[in-house]
Design a protein around this motif. Sequence first.
Motif, PDB file in Angstrom:
ATOM      1  N   PRO A  27     -47.391  75.630 -51.230  1.00 43.20           N
ATOM      2  CA  PRO A  27     -46.626  74.433 -50.864  1.00 43.20           C
ATOM      3  C   PRO A  27     -45.473  74.100 -51.794  1.00 43.20           C
ATOM      4  N   VAL A  28     -45.639  74.255 -53.105  1.00 43.36           N
ATOM      5  CA  VAL A  28     -44.552  73.901 -54.016  1.00 43.36           C
ATOM      6  C   VAL A  28     -43.419  74.921 -53.912  1.00 43.36           C
ATOM      7  N   VAL A  29     -43.767  76.194 -53.786  1.00 47.49           N
ATOM      8  CA  VAL A  29     -42.718  77.214 -53.610  1.00 47.49           C
ATOM      9  C   VAL A  29     -41.886  76.888 -52.375  1.00 47.49           C
ATOM     10  N   ILE A  30     -42.552  76.545 -51.276  1.00 46.26           N
ATOM     11  CA  ILE A  30     -41.826  76.242 -50.040  1.00 46.26           C
ATOM     12  C   ILE A  30     -41.008  74.962 -50.190  1.00 46.26           C
ATOM     13  N   ALA A  31     -41.578  73.941 -50.832  1.00 47.25           N
ATOM     14  CA  ALA A  31     -40.854  72.678 -50.995  1.00 47.25           C
ATOM     15  C   ALA A  31     -39.598  72.862 -51.847  1.00 47.25           C
ATOM     16  N   GLU A  32     -39.729  73.629 -52.938  1.00 45.82           N
ATOM     17  CA  GLU A  32     -38.564  73.847 -53.799  1.00 45.82           C
ATOM     18  C   GLU A  32     -37.539  74.761 -53.142  1.00 45.82           C
ATOM     19  N   ALA A  33     -38.013  75.719 -52.341  1.00 40.72           N
ATOM     20  CA  ALA A  33     -37.069  76.556 -51.589  1.00 40.72           C
ATOM     21  C   ALA A  33     -36.300  75.712 -50.580  1.00 40.72           C
ATOM     22  N   ARG A  34     -36.996  74.822 -49.893  1.00 45.85           N
ATOM     23  CA  ARG A  34     -36.333  73.947 -48.920  1.00 45.85           C
ATOM     24  C   ARG A  34     -35.313  73.063 -49.604  1.00 45.85           C
ATOM     25  N   ARG A  35     -35.641  72.579 -50.788  1.00 44.98           N
ATOM     26  CA  ARG A  35     -34.723  71.727 -51.535  1.00 44.98           C
ATOM     27  C   ARG A  35     -33.413  72.453 -51.843  1.00 44.98           C
ATOM     28  N   ARG A  36     -33.491  73.764 -51.946  1.00 45.94           N
ATOM     29  CA  ARG A  36     -32.303  74.590 -52.260  1.00 45.94           C
ATOM     30  C   ARG A  36     -31.728  75.277 -51.021  1.00 45.94           C
ATOM     31  N   ILE A  64     -33.148  77.427 -49.127  1.00 44.29           N
ATOM     32  CA  ILE A  64     -33.561  78.824 -49.070  1.00 44.29           C
ATOM     33  C   ILE A  64     -34.615  78.962 -47.977  1.00 44.29           C
ATOM     34  N   PRO A  65     -34.414  79.836 -46.997  1.00 46.69           N
ATOM     35  CA  PRO A  65     -35.401  79.995 -45.919  1.00 46.69           C
ATOM     36  C   PRO A  65     -36.729  80.535 -46.444  1.00 46.69           C
ATOM     37  N   SER A  66     -37.820  79.990 -45.924  1.00 45.95           N
ATOM     38  CA  SER A  66     -39.157  80.506 -46.191  1.00 45.95           C
ATOM     39  C   SER A  66     -39.692  81.164 -44.929  1.00 45.95           C
ATOM     40  N   VAL A  67     -40.319  82.325 -45.096  1.00 41.18           N
ATOM     41  CA  VAL A  67     -40.753  83.151 -43.976  1.00 41.18           C
ATOM     42  C   VAL A  67     -42.169  83.621 -44.234  1.00 41.18           C
ATOM     43  N   ILE A  68     -42.940  83.824 -43.172  1.00 37.31           N
ATOM     44  CA  ILE A  68     -44.218  84.527 -43.296  1.00 37.31           C
ATOM     45  C   ILE A  68     -44.214  85.688 -42.311  1.00 37.31           C
ATOM     46  N   VAL A  69     -44.644  86.871 -42.764  1.00 33.96           N
ATOM     47  CA  VAL A  69     -44.664  88.067 -41.926  1.00 33.96           C
ATOM     48  C   VAL A  69     -46.096  88.580 -41.806  1.00 33.96           C
ATOM     49  N   GLY A  70     -46.365  89.308 -40.721  1.00 34.44           N
ATOM     50  CA  GLY A  70     -47.728  89.774 -40.488  1.00 34.44           C
ATOM     51  C   GLY A  70     -48.706  88.627 -40.412  1.00 34.44           C
ATOM     52  N   ALA A  71     -48.253  87.487 -39.912  1.00 37.02           N
ATOM     53  CA  ALA A  71     -49.039  86.254 -39.999  1.00 37.02           C
ATOM     54  C   ALA A  71     -50.206  86.265 -39.015  1.00 37.02           C
ATOM     55  N   ARG A 130     -49.537  71.052 -43.896  1.00 36.05           N
ATOM     56  CA  ARG A 130     -48.800  70.872 -42.650  1.00 36.05           C
ATOM     57  C   ARG A 130     -47.291  70.820 -42.874  1.00 36.05           C
ATOM     58  N   GLU A 131     -46.852  70.102 -43.894  1.00 40.01           N
ATOM     59  CA  GLU A 131     -45.417  70.024 -44.163  1.00 40.01           C
ATOM     60  C   GLU A 131     -44.865  71.389 -44.554  1.00 40.01           C
ATOM     61  N   SER A 132     -45.672  72.192 -45.250  1.00 40.31           N
ATOM     62  CA  SER A 132     -45.230  73.530 -45.627  1.00 40.31           C
ATOM     63  C   SER A 132     -45.075  74.417 -44.393  1.00 40.31           C
ATOM     64  N   TRP A 133     -46.060  74.380 -43.507  1.00 38.84           N
ATOM     65  CA  TRP A 133     -45.936  75.154 -42.271  1.00 38.84           C
ATOM     66  C   TRP A 133     -44.713  74.718 -41.478  1.00 38.84           C
ATOM     67  N   ALA A 134     -44.472  73.415 -41.436  1.00 35.56           N
ATOM     68  CA  ALA A 134     -43.343  72.890 -40.666  1.00 35.56           C
ATOM     69  C   ALA A 134     -42.003  73.286 -41.270  1.00 35.56           C
ATOM     70  N   SER A 135     -42.006  73.699 -42.542  1.00 32.33           N
ATOM     71  CA  SER A 135     -40.759  74.054 -43.219  1.00 32.33           C
ATOM     72  C   SER A 135     -40.386  75.516 -43.074  1.00 32.33           C
ATOM     73  N   LEU A 136     -41.249  76.318 -42.465  1.00 31.31           N
ATOM     74  CA  LEU A 136     -40.946  77.738 -42.316  1.00 31.31           C
ATOM     75  C   LEU A 136     -39.777  77.959 -41.365  1.00 31.31           C
ATOM     76  N   SER A 137     -38.876  78.826 -41.763  1.00 34.42           N
ATOM     77  CA  SER A 137     -37.742  79.177 -40.904  1.00 34.42           C
ATOM     78  C   SER A 137     -38.105  80.268 -39.912  1.00 34.42           C
ATOM     79  N   LEU A 138     -39.114  81.084 -40.266  1.00 32.79           N
ATOM     80  CA  LEU A 138     -39.514  82.189 -39.407  1.00 32.79           C
ATOM     81  C   LEU A 138     -40.975  82.507 -39.679  1.00 32.79           C
ATOM     82  N   ALA A 139     -41.749  82.687 -38.613  1.00 38.78           N
ATOM     83  CA  ALA A 139     -43.150  83.100 -38.727  1.00 38.78           C
ATOM     84  C   ALA A 139     -43.367  84.266 -37.771  1.00 38.78           C
TER      85      ALA A 139
END
Length: 441
Positions: A140-149, A151-158, A176-185
């Motif tokens: 969650p913190v990695v995704i939150a800080e990436a969003r702040r900058r 930077i797209p967050s992605v999950i592959v082979g999900a 939930r907020e982290s999942w909602a912040s993903l640019s691509l799944a």
Amino acid sequence: MLIVRIVYQAAIAVVRVLSPVLSLGTSKLARGMEGRRHAHDKLAAWGGTLRDPHRPVVWFHAPSVGEGLQARAVKDALVSRLPDVQVVFTFFSPSAEKLADAFGADVTAYLPWDLRGPVSRVLDGLHPEAVVFTKTEIWPVVIAEARRRAIPSVIVGATVPEGAGRAGWPARLLMRESWASLSLACAISDEDAARLTELGVPPEAVVDTGDPAIDSAAMRFDAAPADAPYLTPFRARPRPTVVAGSTWASDEAVLLRAMDRIRQDVQDVRLVVAPHEPTPDHMARLLQELAALGWRTATLTDVEIDDGASGPPRDGPSADAVVVDRVGVLAHLYGVASVSFVGGGFHDHGLHSVLEPAAARTPVAFGPRHGNSRAAADLVEVGGAKVAKNPVELSAILLQWLQNEASRKRAAGAAFEYIQRHRGASERTALRLERIIRSSA
């Protein structure tokens, strides 16, 4: 939700403070703690000194070896499309240390502490075009800080197996907020895509691209060296061979009882067991148990030394039971199997990969705890695998394949055809990643 986040970050902070003590010793916990203590420094230093600012950067993260192999397949496909991309690879489990060395990244490290300070330092140093998680694990913190900058967050082979902990509380509340912040799944199936949407991933960000692990398994088997010293002794004298991979003590308790029954009908059967963690203690116990049951035992190293590693092979391994004393060769050893057994199905943490034996064109048996593996259910459905609940069922399954060549070939063909039909996920995933990278560069 705010309270859950505060508790989560407080817990991480406490572990970080205790890490100098927790890192003492040689256990997996200690190795992980030691590696994580300075991971952010290593990554930030690479970003500040060796990163080429004129080339894109992608940060791949995988929890452990299996997910790392998935990530590597996607990375390889991405590099073929974007040869100038710089790759960062992080991992969580100490078991992935050797994989990290072979990943083909510009820099590798343990995952930094999921706290704003360390994560911010890493992201500001790397300036990645995308942060790519693999299979199940997002932070969650990695995704939150990436969003702040931005930077797209992605999950592959999900994948989100039915009943997965991520789908329940409090994990769902925290993430939930982290999942909602993903640019691509990139999901491995339509069912997993639907569950990702239920977790909160925007529907427009979800796509079914298939499972990159299938490409990884097929490529690793295809890359097996024909003259490998750990393979030639087995090929020198073909025998009915059961290869059991990634086993735990709970799997071995069932397997050894089943094999004891099988030996009564297939007297020249050969057993190759590759423990998931071939520690000295595990190896010694397993060799002792096999010897007590009347098996002539050897380690894989013994086989190489005694049966031709230093010269032409004599007549194949003299041992009836060979215990694999290393990691990294199992995918190739499935190639000498008549039938395969995959461990984890009698273990609380779930089944290990069934894709490698399927890629080796062998039928696969495993225990009942396989709900974490979509491929396992798929292979059962197409006739390439069977589930055993106990030693009697396991011996019956293996014996049928060993004694009935037509049955064995049908199951082996179904397993292999499943692999061939589902190849290409890495390339499809890389294509989606390329679009993300080009749009954010």
